[in-house]
Motif scaffolding. Structure first.
Motif, PDB file in Angstrom:
ATOM      1  N   MET A 126       0.841  -1.197   0.000  1.00 45.89           N
ATOM      2  CA  MET A 126       0.000   0.000   0.000  1.00 45.89           C
ATOM      3  C   MET A 126       0.877   1.248   0.000  1.00 45.89           C
ATOM      4  N   SER A 127       0.585   2.203  -0.836  1.00 47.23           N
ATOM      5  CA  SER A 127       1.310   3.460  -0.853  1.00 47.23           C
ATOM      6  C   SER A 127       0.834   4.348   0.292  1.00 47.23           C
ATOM      7  N   LEU A 128       1.790   4.916   1.001  1.00 45.97           N
ATOM      8  CA  LEU A 128       1.461   5.816   2.107  1.00 45.97           C
ATOM      9  C   LEU A 128       1.742   7.275   1.734  1.00 45.97           C
ATOM     10  N   ARG A 129       1.876   7.552   0.444  1.00 50.30           N
ATOM     11  CA  ARG A 129       2.240   8.903   0.019  1.00 50.30           C
ATOM     12  C   ARG A 129       1.248   9.944   0.521  1.00 50.30           C
ATOM     13  N   GLU A 130      -0.047   9.671   0.393  1.00 50.16           N
ATOM     14  CA  GLU A 130      -1.048  10.653   0.806  1.00 50.16           C
ATOM     15  C   GLU A 130      -1.052  10.841   2.324  1.00 50.16           C
ATOM     16  N   VAL A 131      -0.795   9.765   3.050  1.00 53.77           N
ATOM     17  CA  VAL A 131      -0.709   9.873   4.503  1.00 53.77           C
ATOM     18  C   VAL A 131       0.491  10.739   4.880  1.00 53.77           C
ATOM     19  N   GLN A 132       1.635  10.477   4.238  1.00 54.72           N
ATOM     20  CA  GLN A 132       2.835  11.263   4.513  1.00 54.72           C
ATOM     21  C   GLN A 132       2.642  12.728   4.130  1.00 54.72           C
ATOM     22  N   SER A 133       1.922  12.960   3.033  1.00 54.34           N
ATOM     23  CA  SER A 133       1.651  14.329   2.602  1.00 54.34           C
ATOM     24  C   SER A 133       0.824  15.062   3.649  1.00 54.34           C
ATOM     25  N   PHE A 134      -0.165  14.403   4.215  1.00 52.80           N
ATOM     26  CA  PHE A 134      -0.981  15.021   5.258  1.00 52.80           C
ATOM     27  C   PHE A 134      -0.149  15.323   6.495  1.00 52.80           C
ATOM     28  N   LEU A 135       0.696  14.365   6.910  1.00 47.21           N
ATOM     29  CA  LEU A 135       1.523  14.571   8.099  1.00 47.21           C
ATOM     30  C   LEU A 135       2.444  15.774   7.927  1.00 47.21           C
ATOM     31  N   ALA A 136       3.066  15.868   6.737  1.00 46.24           N
ATOM     32  CA  ALA A 136       3.972  16.991   6.478  1.00 46.24           C
ATOM     33  C   ALA A 136       3.209  18.318   6.494  1.00 46.24           C
ATOM     34  N   GLU A 137       2.020  18.321   5.907  1.00 47.22           N
ATOM     35  CA  GLU A 137       1.228  19.546   5.866  1.00 47.22           C
ATOM     36  C   GLU A 137       0.769  19.941   7.268  1.00 47.22           C
ATOM     37  N   LEU A 157      -5.952   5.293   8.814  1.00 46.78           N
ATOM     38  CA  LEU A 157      -4.646   5.481   9.455  1.00 46.78           C
ATOM     39  C   LEU A 157      -4.498   6.891  10.017  1.00 46.78           C
ATOM     40  N   ILE A 158      -4.921   7.875   9.244  1.00 49.58           N
ATOM     41  CA  ILE A 158      -4.811   9.261   9.704  1.00 49.58           C
ATOM     42  C   ILE A 158      -5.694   9.494  10.920  1.00 49.58           C
ATOM     43  N   GLU A 159      -6.902   8.936  10.904  1.00 46.15           N
ATOM     44  CA  GLU A 159      -7.828   9.164  12.010  1.00 46.15           C
ATOM     45  C   GLU A 159      -7.367   8.505  13.300  1.00 46.15           C
ATOM     46  N   GLN A 160      -6.442   7.536  13.194  1.00 53.32           N
ATOM     47  CA  GLN A 160      -5.915   6.880  14.390  1.00 53.32           C
ATOM     48  C   GLN A 160      -4.764   7.665  15.024  1.00 53.32           C
ATOM     49  N   ILE A 161      -4.251   8.657  14.317  1.00 52.80           N
ATOM     50  CA  ILE A 161      -3.089   9.411  14.805  1.00 52.80           C
ATOM     51  C   ILE A 161      -3.505  10.319  15.963  1.00 52.80           C
ATOM     52  N   GLU A 162      -2.666  10.344  16.994  1.00 53.93           N
ATOM     53  CA  GLU A 162      -2.880  11.280  18.094  1.00 53.93           C
ATOM     54  C   GLU A 162      -2.395  12.659  17.636  1.00 53.93           C
ATOM     55  N   LEU A 163      -3.324  13.525  17.295  1.00 57.81           N
ATOM     56  CA  LEU A 163      -2.946  14.835  16.763  1.00 57.81           C
ATOM     57  C   LEU A 163      -2.185  15.673  17.788  1.00 57.81           C
ATOM     58  N   ALA A 164      -2.432  15.421  19.071  1.00 61.50           N
ATOM     59  CA  ALA A 164      -1.699  16.173  20.099  1.00 61.50           C
ATOM     60  C   ALA A 164      -0.206  15.877  20.016  1.00 61.50           C
ATOM     61  N   ASP A 165       0.137  14.617  19.735  1.00 64.05           N
ATOM     62  CA  ASP A 165       1.553  14.255  19.587  1.00 64.05           C
ATOM     63  C   ASP A 165       2.144  14.908  18.345  1.00 64.05           C
ATOM     64  N   LEU A 166       1.350  14.945  17.289  1.00 68.98           N
ATOM     65  CA  LEU A 166       1.829  15.555  16.050  1.00 68.98           C
ATOM     66  C   LEU A 166       1.996  17.070  16.227  1.00 68.98           C
ATOM     67  N   THR A 167       1.134  17.658  17.040  1.00 68.08           N
ATOM     68  CA  THR A 167       1.267  19.090  17.328  1.00 68.08           C
ATOM     69  C   THR A 167       2.571  19.367  18.068  1.00 68.08           C
ATOM     70  N   LYS A 168       2.962  18.482  18.971  1.00 68.25           N
ATOM     71  CA  LYS A 168       4.240  18.639  19.677  1.00 68.25           C
ATOM     72  C   LYS A 168       5.404  18.594  18.703  1.00 68.25           C
ATOM     73  N   VAL A 169       5.298  17.714  17.713  1.00 64.15           N
ATOM     74  CA  VAL A 169       6.343  17.654  16.682  1.00 64.15           C
ATOM     75  C   VAL A 169       6.406  18.975  15.927  1.00 64.15           C
ATOM     76  N   ALA A 170       5.236  19.504  15.572  1.00 66.63           N
ATOM     77  CA  ALA A 170       5.180  20.772  14.839  1.00 66.63           C
ATOM     78  C   ALA A 170       5.805  21.899  15.660  1.00 66.63           C
ATOM     79  N   GLU A 171       5.510  21.910  16.956  1.00 68.68           N
ATOM     80  CA  GLU A 171       6.071  22.955  17.819  1.00 68.68           C
ATOM     81  C   GLU A 171       7.583  22.827  17.930  1.00 68.68           C
TER      82      GLU A 171
END
Length: 281
Positions: free
Chosen positions: A1-12, A44-58
């Protein structure tokens, strides 16, 4: 399975504060709509803890700000009485979301952004020159060394001759300022505004024998360096540009600039072979 779109969302998500605000505000479904995601990718995206991703962004934003602070620390100190510097940086980060790992490009990009801000908000105009100076010091210090001209600095060219050409070592940049901001470099702990205009030309040059360091010359105090910077010239041509210099002074100062690694001495092509042959002098 290609994860390109998932990776694109994470980067954005990491790089775009507006996307983060929308997702944190309950608009994740709307953000994902129209992305062409498969059901599995969306899950896959909906399972991500956005709070953790926000910490990465910060963390990414803080690292980017720290990199710029190492360049513009003096400017930030002088900006602080006039604006909220972290808020100004966040605005820059929102407007310029990509390319921050390209250090010299990032510095020039931030320089243009801050100059626009200073002009638009009518802040003290000396801040423009201080911003340009901070930018040049790092971009020049981190620029690659320029290739020496042909026939430059042969071992036999120890004594300066009148027909030798004098060339500033690259990289360097000549800047024209409206305000004399150079003294601020010597007083980084004292925030003293420069209020009186006074035209200044400075030359910022990389130091060849030191790692990522540069030197700054006030050309009002270094007319010889300023004359060389106008256009490479022979020693005797420099004498014509600087008639107040006695010949012995000019030859001596050119020799000193060469010893300090500030200039190349380029011998005429017809003499180059002679200077490199044993016993040629």
């Amino acid at each position: 399975m290609s994860l390109r779109e998932v990776q694109s969302f994470l980067a954005e998500y990491v790089r775009d504060s507006d996307v983060r605000r929308r997702c944190d505000g309950g608009e994740l479904t709307a953000v994902l709509d129209g992305r062409g995601l498969t059901t599995e990718e969306r899950g896959l995206i909906e399972q991500i803890e956005l709070a953790d991703l926000t910490k990465v962004a910060e963390t990414v934003r803080r690292e980017r700000f720290d990199r710029l602070s190492s360049v513009f620390a003096l400017l930030f100190d002088h900006l602080a009485p006039h604006c909220d510097v972290p808020a100004l940086y966040r605005r820059f980060d929102d407007e310029h979301r990509h390319g921050w790992w390209q250090r010299r490009a990032e510095i020039r990009r931030f320089e243009a952004f801050v100059v626009d801000f200073i002009v638009d908000h009518r802040l003290p105009p000396y801040l423009v020159d201080l911003c340009r100076l901070c930018s040049a010091i790092t971009t020049i210090a981190e620029s690659p060394k320029g290739q020496a001209p042909p026939h430059a600095d042969p071992p036999g060219a120890v004594t300066v001759r009148g027909n030798y050409r004098v060339v500033l070592r690259q990289p360097y940049e000549v800047l024209s300022f409206r305000y004399d901001v150079l003294p601020l470099l010597d007083a980084p702990d004292t925030i003293t505004p420069v209020t009186t205009p006074g035209a200044r030309r400075v030359l910022v040059q990389r130091i060849w024998d030191m790692h990522k360091r540069c030197q700054v010359f006030d050309l009002a105090e270094e007319p010889l360096i300023g004359s060389i910077g106008e256009e490479p010239a022979s020693v005797l041509e420099l004498a014509g540009r600087l008639p107040a210099y006695p010949y012995e002074t000019l030859f001596s100062e050119v020799a000193e600039l060469h010893r300090e690694g500030i200039v190349h001495l380029v011998v005429p092509p017809e003499l180059a072979g002679e200077l490199t042959r044993p016993g040629g002098r």
